[in-house]
Design a protein around this motif. Sequence first.
Motif, mmCIF file in Angstrom:
data_model
loop_
_atom_site.group_PDB
_atom_site.id
_atom_site.type_symbol
_atom_site.label_atom_id
_atom_site.label_comp_id
_atom_site.label_asym_id
_atom_site.label_seq_id
_atom_site.Cartn_x
_atom_site.Cartn_y
_atom_site.Cartn_z
ATOM 1 N N GLU A 128 0.831 -1.212 0.000
ATOM 2 C CA GLU A 128 0.000 0.000 0.000
ATOM 3 C C GLU A 128 0.864 1.260 0.000
ATOM 4 N N ASN A 132 0.971 3.934 -3.076
ATOM 5 C CA ASN A 132 0.687 5.347 -2.835
ATOM 6 C C ASN A 132 1.838 6.220 -3.336
ATOM 7 N N HIS A 135 1.712 6.410 -7.146
ATOM 8 C CA HIS A 135 0.590 7.190 -7.661
ATOM 9 C C HIS A 135 0.690 8.672 -7.317
ATOM 10 N N PHE A 155 -2.675 4.578 -11.547
ATOM 11 C CA PHE A 155 -3.695 5.134 -10.657
ATOM 12 C C PHE A 155 -5.102 4.904 -11.194
ATOM 13 N N TRP A 158 -6.374 1.410 -10.700
ATOM 14 C CA TRP A 158 -6.743 1.147 -9.301
ATOM 15 C C TRP A 158 -8.048 1.854 -8.922
ATOM 16 N N VAL A 159 -8.330 2.995 -9.539
ATOM 17 C CA VAL A 159 -9.620 3.663 -9.316
ATOM 18 C C VAL A 159 -10.742 2.794 -9.885
ATOM 19 N N TYR A 164 -8.909 2.930 -5.025
ATOM 20 C CA TYR A 164 -8.670 4.340 -4.749
ATOM 21 C C TYR A 164 -9.935 5.091 -5.140
ATOM 22 N N TRP A 168 -8.448 10.805 -4.655
ATOM 23 C CA TRP A 168 -7.354 10.523 -3.719
ATOM 24 C C TRP A 168 -6.198 11.476 -4.002
#
Length: 191
Positions: A128, A132, A135, A155, A158-159, A164, A168
């Motif tokens: 994680e 992060n 991204h 990113f 993952w959305v 996310y 974010w």
Amino acid sequence: MSNYRRLYIPGGTYFFTLVTYKRTPYFANSDNIIKLRQAVATVKYEMPFNILGAVILPDHLHFLWTLPPEDNNYSKRIGLIKASFTKLFRGNNTLPDTVSISRQKHRESDVWQRRFWEHTLQDESELEIYLNYIHYNPVKHGLVACPHLWLYSSFHTWVQKDSYSSNWGCICQGQFKNIDNFDELKDYVGE
């Protein structure tokens, strides 16, 4: 000479940083990003691995990979990606005269730094943190104000997976989400 030893764990999950030679912004050109993606896809086809996260910035890139259960050879994959991109980038052109004797001796061009950064992830919490970091990296480098504005990142994937929220790390609507400063990673990310 450094005593650094890479950790090779079959089926491991790894964070990588690859940097262009002298931080030349080759990936500010979208055609070069297409070539890089082609190089990665070719190597991934020949030597499978799973890309968990990625970001391409003008002068460097970050990856999070998981290798197959009985495979630990990420170094070969990175070498092949660098070589494949360099061939696509240079075409049949010879090396420029500016390439040092040392780099010529090691069969290196002036496209990539000689080595790469690697960190073996130990658990889900590290995954994680490094996702992060990846991204948020375009924001950290001042390329965009929000992660969703950078096109060359995992990113958006993952959305879509609902891992996310689309806002974010975003300041677009005037509400800043508190993001870690990632100081604890400074010795592991190669920036």
